[in-house]
Design a protein around this motif. Structure first.
Motif, mmCIF file in Angstrom:
data_model
loop_
_atom_site.group_PDB
_atom_site.id
_atom_site.type_symbol
_atom_site.label_atom_id
_atom_site.label_comp_id
_atom_site.label_asym_id
_atom_site.label_seq_id
_atom_site.Cartn_x
_atom_site.Cartn_y
_atom_site.Cartn_z
ATOM 1 N N LYS A 1 72.340 40.739 52.111
ATOM 2 C CA LYS A 1 72.836 41.361 53.340
ATOM 3 C C LYS A 1 72.211 42.739 53.555
ATOM 4 O O LYS A 1 71.855 43.105 54.688
ATOM 5 N N TYR B 1 75.852 48.514 51.314
ATOM 6 C CA TYR B 1 76.301 47.764 52.489
ATOM 7 C C TYR B 1 77.472 48.477 53.164
ATOM 8 O O TYR B 1 77.582 48.475 54.399
ATOM 9 N N MET C 1 77.495 49.452 57.062
ATOM 10 C CA MET C 1 78.589 48.989 57.919
ATOM 11 C C MET C 1 79.537 50.113 58.317
ATOM 12 O O MET C 1 80.371 49.938 59.196
ATOM 13 N N ASP D 1 82.615 43.665 57.182
ATOM 14 C CA ASP D 1 81.281 43.252 57.600
ATOM 15 C C ASP D 1 81.248 43.101 59.124
ATOM 16 O O ASP D 1 81.784 42.137 59.675
#
Length: 521
Positions: free
Chosen positions: A5, A72, A76, A81
């Protein structure tokens, strides 16, 4: 895996040539970057009140998986997410629809009930610039200037330092009035000063968009774009702002639905050298149309800002590779960077067109307020499809050559898939899905399951664009939340053809992870 991701966001260096700037403006630019940095802690708390504590916990995990989770989380801007329906990856609870603006257990019905019983609270509770908190068994509205004083105060001081450095009077005036707004929560005067800003160094800084507030779509998030402008490129596009009234008259809706706004509406072509807050979460903005205050729009229109270096980078790294995989090969010759740029421009122009107010419930109410949480996705869909509609109008008027028609239609359709990869929990992604699925239903494009590619029927797409502009504007004009919800439920999801096509885009970045050398990154 989280490492995969993270890799979906391609590192990209974004900068500008500042060697031509006078020394005073370069120094002011540095102060503006510093002032913008102060907004990041504010936005983190607006996105999730517990973000600082969650990040501290993630920092303590030095395993490879822990480092990926932290990376991540930073992309974000929180533990959910944004590309996958706000699925939690760093906490074990769902995202509250009110983000950090409201108590997590507060429902829209409870808030409406409170205001209904205490109409004197309405203005403060529905303000763009207040938080709602529980206190002494009830609810209170806390002004941003009070809640975020620890960061807004230093940011305001840095804006004033930049004002003292710059030799540009319009920049000096805006920076001083925006610093005052940080302390007073009254952004009206400084929004007008920002509209008048004409400088080599420009900054858009403050609480603007309401996308984070999925409870009611009321609360504005802090963000900043620090840019270096290109006056020559901006001047070439200035003719389009003169045509906005003509574009409004040409909309395929009854005259009583059309809106007259201020006619200034400047257009700026700039290179982005730093972004902060809401402007630096997951998907990076390529252009914007501000301010959102309809009072300012009525007086002065709205400024359209095109982030040229971001647009160019996304076309080459993302848009072109997507089109090469999802379009029928014979139509790839029509893919056009110029069409992508102009669809971006006319998307922003179209935010200033169509209904601004509705007569819902017998009162003159902003469409944004009337549509509540459905507004953002519907407005993004409207701006997309109306952008294409207006370019087609410009072709008929001779401002673009007839040969541009197929380039525009093919590039516009392919570009919608770039937006759907943001996730349909996000306003732009849901709005793009609405357009794709509507066009498939109306046979403006067909999908071949064998090749997993789309072919655009340009004649049918042109007609379908007109119908969709009409339908979206009429929903906005009525302030019809139920109709908006039904449209988004029917079309705003990933359909099977979309799923198959998107499944073939592995390895293409979803978006950029900006690196700003002028900020020392």
């Amino acid at each position: 895996m989280l490492s995969d991701k993270v890799k979906q966001f391609a590192p990209a260096r974004l900068t500008a040539d500042v060697s031509r700037l006078p020394e005073a403006e370069r120094k002011a630019l540095g102060k503006l970057i510093e002032a913008s940095m102060r907004l990041d802690p504010i936005f983190d708390r607006q996105a999730c009140a517990e973000n600082p504590e969650i990040r501290e916990r993630l920092l303590a995990d030095s395993t490879p998986e822990g480092r990926d989770r932290l990376a991540y989380f930073d992309i974000m801007r929180g533990p959910w997410d944004r590309q996958d329906h706000h699925r939690p990856f760093a906490v074990d609870r769902p995202r509250p629809p009110g983000a950090g603006f409201y108590p997590e257990d507060l429902s829209a019905d409870e808030l409406h009930g409170w205001i209904g019983q205490r109409p004197g609270d309405r203005a403060a509770f529905e303000s763009l610039f207040t938080l709602i908190r529980r206190a002494e068994g009830g609810l209170v509205a806390v002004p941003y200037s009070e809640a975020y004083a620890a960061w807004l105060g230093p940011s305001a001081s840095l804006l004033e330092e930049a004002a003292a450095l710059t030799e540009n009077e319009s920049l000096r005036r805006f920076l001083r009035s925006r610093a005052e707004a940080f302390r007073s929560d009254d952004y009206y005067a400084s929004d007008k000063d920002w509209m008048d800003l004409d400088s080599q160094v420009e900054v858009t800084i403050g609480p603007y968009e309401t996308y984070e507030d999925e409870l009611l779509g009321l609360k504005a998030s802090f963000e900043s774009f620090v840019t270096v402008s290109d006056p020559e490129a901006s001047g070439k596009l200035s003719r389009y702002k003169e045509l906005l009234p003509e574009m409004e008259r040409n909309l395929p809706i009854p005259d009583e639905v059309k809106t007259e706004r201020g006619g200034e509406s400047p257009i700026r072509v700039v290179d982005l050298v730093y972004s902060a807050g809401d402007a630096r979460k997951s998907v990076q903005t390529i252009a914007f149309n501000l301010p959102n205050d309809e009072r300012v729009r009525a007086e002065k229109g709205a400024k359209k800002v095109l982030l040229r270096n971001v647009i160019e980078t996304k076309f080459e790294l993302i848009m072109r590779p997507i089109a090469e995989r999802i379009l029928e090969p014979a139509q790839l010759e029509h893919l056009s960077a110029e069409a992508f740029f102009n669809e971006t421009l006319f998307h922003e122009l179209s935010h200033s067109l169509g209904p601004a107010f509705t007569g819902a419930e017998g009162a003159r109410v902003e469409v944004r307020l009337a549509l509540g949480s459905t507004y953002a996705a519907l407005e993004e869909a409207k701006a997309d499809v109306m952008g294409a509609y207006n370019i087609l109008f410009m072709i008929r008027k001779g401002h673009f050559p007839e040969s541009f028609r197929e380039q525009l239609l093919v590039s516009y359709f392919a570009g919608l898939f770039r937006s759907t990869r943001f996730g349909v929990a996000e306003a732009h992604g849901k709005g793009a899905a609405l357009q794709i699925n509507r066009f498939l239903e109306e046979r403006a494009a067909r999908f071949d399951p064998g090749s997993r590619r789309f072919a655009v029927n340009t004649a049918e797409l042109e007609a379908a664009i007109t119908r969709l502009v009409r339908d979206l504007c009429l929903v906005q004009h009525r302030g019809d939340q139920q109709a908006a919800r039904e449209l988004l439920a029917r079309y705003g999801e990933v359909s099977e053809p979309m799923r198959q096509a998107l499944g073939g885009l592995a390895g293409i970045p979803i978006d950029l992870r900006p690196i700003y050398p002028l900020a020392g990154e």
